[in-house]
Scaffold this motif. Structure first.
Motif, PDB file in Angstrom:
ATOM      1  N   LEU A  16     -96.137 -30.541  -9.131  1.00  0.00           N
ATOM      2  CA  LEU A  16     -95.083 -30.411  -8.140  1.00  0.00           C
ATOM      3  C   LEU A  16     -95.110 -31.603  -7.188  1.00  0.00           C
ATOM      4  CD1 LEU A  16     -95.366 -26.571  -7.421  1.00  0.00           C
ATOM      5  CD2 LEU A  16     -93.890 -27.769  -9.051  1.00  0.00           C
ATOM      6  N   SER A  60     -98.726 -25.129  -6.091  1.00  0.00           N
ATOM      7  CA  SER A  60     -98.227 -25.848  -4.925  1.00  0.00           C
ATOM      8  C   SER A  60     -99.337 -26.078  -3.905  1.00  0.00           C
ATOM      9  CB  SER A  60     -97.081 -25.067  -4.276  1.00  0.00           C
ATOM     10  OG  SER A  60     -96.638 -25.705  -3.098  1.00  0.00           O
ATOM     11  N   CYS A  99     -92.441 -24.859   0.663  1.00  0.00           N
ATOM     12  CA  CYS A  99     -91.834 -24.999  -0.665  1.00  0.00           C
ATOM     13  C   CYS A  99     -90.644 -24.064  -0.804  1.00  0.00           C
ATOM     14  CB  CYS A  99     -92.880 -24.686  -1.738  1.00  0.00           C
ATOM     15  SG  CYS A  99     -92.262 -24.814  -3.428  1.00  0.00           S
TER      16      CYS A  99
END
Length: 312
Positions: A157, A205, A84
């Motif tokens: 996300l 995430s 990420c």
């Protein structure tokens, strides 16, 4: 050089590192790596030492800005292969040094900090977002692997690899702090909110590896400054700039400022070098973007590796 800007290890880094900016990075760590550098009592002094360091380096090493400009482009966020990538608008090395220490101390995470030059000048979000995502602003990017966060709430996300997250923090709080009576205490509060947002992103995430960086840093004109201007140059700067960049035009004032190495032309814009300012005494606008200085053009590269559950 002025006492307190560096110790023996920082001096050695300036002299021996292959890239002089790796030495500059260590000098900035000396200033901003202390526990209370963002606090009310320390902030003004840390900003002053940052300005003094840059002024002295530019005197001792004239190619400083040319070399920094030559290194711009190909920011590591553009070559992310997995994990990420978190872009926090206007996150600077000031906050980066503290995040490196606190995230490692408070979580079971591996954390390290490096730096990279901004993608391009002028150091404004609109220009850098155009380079990275071919969009006019972070909020208008339309990609399946991308999410924009405008407040402190983290949405779902993308879950892609890689995935990209662009947050409006800390810059929206910094912008708000410019209005009315500026309080140095607010900078610490802004940092705490940005840190909390980053922690939430990590927890939400699916990834275990994160590259946390920014589009640019910022210049803070808080307190005294070692940068001085003659009345003529001050008049020229104040007459042509309302921020740290201005569109090019055929003006003698621009020519005078360029010859004095106070501004630099970048394509269709002029940008202010270093920490020169043109605002009148008492002006509440302290934090600015768009120019050509070390704290706004050296972005943090915070590498975070969590456990297999994504940091939970």
């Amino acid at each position: 050089m002025t006492d307190g800007l560096y110790g023996q290890s920082e001096f050695d880094a300036l002299l021996t590192e292959e890239n002089i900016f790796d030495g500059v990075f260590e000098c900035l760590r000396r200033i901003w790596g202390t526990e209370n550098a963002l606090g009310e009592r320390e902030l003004g002094g840390a900003e002053y030492r940052t300005r003094l360091l840059e002024r002295e380096l530019a005197k001792l090493y004239p190619p400083l800005y040319d070399e920094l400009a030559d290194q711009m482009g190909n920011h590591p966020i553009t070559s992310l292969e997995d994990g990420c990538g978190v872009i926090m608008d206007a996150l600077s090395l000031r906050e980066g040094f503290r995040l490196e220490r606190e995230l490692a101390d408070e979580h079971d995470w591996n954390v390290s900090l490096g730096w990279a030059p901004i993608e391009r000048l002028p150091s404004e979000t609109q220009f850098i977002c155009r380079e990275w995502f071919n969009a006019q602003s972070p909020s208008t990017v339309n990609r399946d692997d991308y999410r924009y966060i405008g407040d402190l709430d983290v949405p779902q996300l993308p879950g892609t690899s890689p995935e990209y997250v662009w947050t409006r923090h800390p810059d929206n709080r910094l912008e708000a702090a410019l209005k009315g009576n500026y309080s140095t205490e607010e900078v610490e509060n802004i940092y705490e909110d940005a840190k909390g947002l980053l922690e939430d992103i990590v927890h939400e995430s699916v990834h275990t590896k994160f590259l946390v960086t920014s589009d640019h840093g910022y210049v803070n004109h808080l307190g005294a400054s070692p940068y001085t201007l003659s009345d003529e140059l001050k008049k020229s700067l104040k007459g042509k700039f309302s921020g740290r960049l201005a569109e090019v035009s055929n003006s003698q004032a621009f020519q005078i400022l360029e010859q004095a190495n106070i501004i630099e032309r970048v394509s269709d814009h002029y940008v202010v070098r270093g920490h020169y300012k043109w605002t009148k005494p008492g002006d509440t606008k302290k934090i600015m973007h768009g120019g050509f200085s070390l704290p706004e053009c050296m972005t943090p590269l915070l590498y975070v590796e969590t456990n297999a559950t994504g940091g939970n």
